[in-house]
Design a protein around this motif. Structure first.
Motif, PDB file in Angstrom:
ATOM      1  N   ASP A 213       0.830  -1.204   0.000  1.00 58.97           N
ATOM      2  CA  ASP A 213       0.000   0.000   0.000  1.00 58.97           C
ATOM      3  C   ASP A 213       0.863   1.252   0.000  1.00 58.97           C
ATOM      4  O   ASP A 213       0.557   2.243  -0.680  1.00 58.97           O
ATOM      5  CB  ASP A 213      -0.923   0.008   1.222  1.00 58.97           C
ATOM      6  CG  ASP A 213      -2.164  -0.847   1.041  1.00 58.97           C
ATOM      7  OD1 ASP A 213      -2.558  -1.097  -0.113  1.00 58.97           O
ATOM      8  OD2 ASP A 213      -2.760  -1.254   2.060  1.00 58.97           O
ATOM      9  N   THR A 239      -3.125   4.488   7.123  1.00 56.86           N
ATOM     10  CA  THR A 239      -4.399   3.771   6.973  1.00 56.86           C
ATOM     11  C   THR A 239      -5.556   4.458   7.669  1.00 56.86           C
ATOM     12  O   THR A 239      -6.712   4.135   7.421  1.00 56.86           O
ATOM     13  CB  THR A 239      -4.298   2.343   7.538  1.00 56.86           C
ATOM     14  OG1 THR A 239      -4.099   2.416   8.959  1.00 56.86           O
ATOM     15  CG2 THR A 239      -3.154   1.580   6.893  1.00 56.86           C
ATOM     16  N   TRP A 290      -6.008   7.625  -3.924  1.00 54.25           N
ATOM     17  CA  TRP A 290      -5.414   6.443  -3.294  1.00 54.25           C
ATOM     18  C   TRP A 290      -6.104   6.122  -1.980  1.00 54.25           C
ATOM     19  O   TRP A 290      -6.453   7.026  -1.213  1.00 54.25           O
ATOM     20  CB  TRP A 290      -3.931   6.676  -3.012  1.00 54.25           C
ATOM     21  CG  TRP A 290      -3.291   5.551  -2.236  1.00 54.25           C
ATOM     22  CD1 TRP A 290      -2.689   4.439  -2.740  1.00 54.25           C
ATOM     23  CD2 TRP A 290      -3.228   5.419  -0.805  1.00 54.25           C
ATOM     24  NE1 TRP A 290      -2.248   3.623  -1.713  1.00 54.25           N
ATOM     25  CE2 TRP A 290      -2.575   4.210  -0.515  1.00 54.25           C
ATOM     26  CE3 TRP A 290      -3.679   6.218   0.248  1.00 54.25           C
ATOM     27  CZ2 TRP A 290      -2.337   3.772   0.780  1.00 54.25           C
ATOM     28  CZ3 TRP A 290      -3.456   5.783   1.546  1.00 54.25           C
ATOM     29  CH2 TRP A 290      -2.784   4.570   1.806  1.00 54.25           C
ATOM     30  N   SER A 291      -6.295   4.828  -1.723  1.00 52.50           N
ATOM     31  CA  SER A 291      -6.782   4.352  -0.429  1.00 52.50           C
ATOM     32  C   SER A 291      -6.078   3.042  -0.111  1.00 52.50           C
ATOM     33  O   SER A 291      -5.734   2.275  -1.019  1.00 52.50           O
ATOM     34  CB  SER A 291      -8.302   4.114  -0.447  1.00 52.50           C
ATOM     35  OG  SER A 291      -9.004   5.332  -0.529  1.00 52.50           O
ATOM     36  N   ARG A 293      -5.497  -0.840   0.951  1.00 52.87           N
ATOM     37  CA  ARG A 293      -6.272  -2.043   0.634  1.00 52.87           C
ATOM     38  C   ARG A 293      -6.029  -3.185   1.615  1.00 52.87           C
ATOM     39  O   ARG A 293      -6.887  -4.052   1.770  1.00 52.87           O
ATOM     40  CB  ARG A 293      -5.920  -2.525  -0.780  1.00 52.87           C
ATOM     41  CG  ARG A 293      -6.315  -1.550  -1.890  1.00 52.87           C
ATOM     42  CD  ARG A 293      -6.069  -2.157  -3.254  1.00 52.87           C
ATOM     43  NE  ARG A 293      -4.656  -2.477  -3.467  1.00 52.87           N
ATOM     44  CZ  ARG A 293      -4.208  -3.212  -4.462  1.00 52.87           C
ATOM     45  NH1 ARG A 293      -5.057  -3.753  -5.320  1.00 52.87           N
ATOM     46  NH2 ARG A 293      -2.909  -3.452  -4.590  1.00 52.87           N
TER      47      ARG A 293
END
Length: 321
Positions: A213, A239, A290-291, A293
């Motif tokens: 990530d 996160t 963007w995030s 995962r």
């Protein structure tokens, strides 16, 4: 569109994963001191350029950049293990600040410059850190060097017409670690056959992001989003969740089935340790799409299945058993 991308620190923990993401679609040059050795395999080497360069060496940095002429520079190279920075603050400043300045001075005008900063620049708080509203006041040498480097990034971006991005990265976990952070230390002790593990502080809570990530976050910031020349975008990369070491140990007990016990080791406890560190990630989600995962349980499972620790790190951890 294929671009010329220079990744400083590209042989490191996050860098190696990022280079593997980029190498098939772009012309990638890795600038690295190879402090932890060359850990690229044959398929990696065949598709990248690899230059052993110390970012403190201005002439070597300038010569490489002049030859490669990158359109994008992603700067991940740093001394980031906090106890190491505390032991040798001069070296930390030389690498983290002077090295950053060397890259900025050599960077071609108009290029995008992506700098890996850290959540360590924030003042300790018990709320998620926001890029625009949270107080910036580092509590350790590492955070100080990153904040100083951020200031140079903003200055040279304005002076040289670069397209700047500062990415404040939080705690990275997963296979491939190069420094003796707490999770590789836990996994190494367990893999060595001990279920009573020696640890320092287990109460601090951190925002742990999986290495894949993290690499994808830098990739998004490097390749997407509009950054006008002379301006610098600032985003967190984490996160938005935090876990204490005790919580991670509970997850590992479920994952491994081992009766893990903890023996407090004063020598492993940091004298400077913030209680909470958590990112607000709304800005990177909006600006760059963007995030994260990978959830924490999957990140720990990945680390447990294949730690892939750097050989030098294994030697350090073996010496601490």
């Amino acid at each position: 569109m294929k671009q010329r991308i220079l990744v400083a620190g590209g042989a490191g923990f996050v860098g190696r994963q990022l280079v593997r993401n980029l190498r098939n679609s772009h012309d990638v040059c890795v600038l690295d001191s190879l402090k932890f050795g060359n850990r690229f395999d044959e398929s990696d080497i065949a598709s990248i350029s690899l230059a052993k360069v110390d970012i403190r060496d201005w002439h070597s940095v300038a010569a490489l950049i002049q030859s490669f002429r990158p359109e994008i520079v992603i700067h991940l190279a740093a001394i980031h293990f906090i106890p190491e920075c505390e032991r040798d603050p001069t070296l930390a400043a030389e690498v983290n600040v002077l090295g950053t300045m060397n890259l900025l001075r050599a960077c071609p005008e108009g290029a995008r410059f992506v700098f890996a900063s850290s959540g360590a620049v924030y003042q300790p708080d018990n709320s998620p850190h926001d890029e625009l509203n949270s107080v910036v006041a580092p509590a350790d040498v590492y955070g100080l060097t990153k904040l100083q480097a951020e200031q140079y990034v903003r200055y040279f971006v304005r002076q040289r017409g670069l397209c700047g991005a500062i990415v404040r990265l939080f705690n990275v976990i997963g296979p491939g670690e190069t420094s003796p952070h707490i999770l590789p230390e836990i996994v190494y002790q367990l893999k060595s056959g001990s279920t009573t593990i020696k640890l320092g502080n287990v109460w601090p809570q951190r925002d742990y992001i999986h290495v894949e990530d993290a690499a994808e976050g830098f990739e998004r910031v490097a390749l997407y989003g509009d950054i006008p020349a002379g301006e610098t975008k600032l985003v967190n990369l984490g996160t938005g969740k935090q876990y204490s070491v005790s919580m991670l140990l509970d997850q590992l007990r479920l994952l491994t089935g081992l009766p893990i016990a903890v023996e407090h080791d004063v020598s492993r406890a940091r004298s400077v340790d913030r209680p909470f560190l958590q990112a607000n990630i709304a800005r990177i989600q909006v600006e760059f799409g963007w995030s994260p995962r990978v959830e924490i349980a999957a990140a720990l499972q990945d680390l447990w299945k294949n730690p892939d620790l750097a050989p030098g790190l294994v030697e350090q951890l073996r010496g601490r058993l």
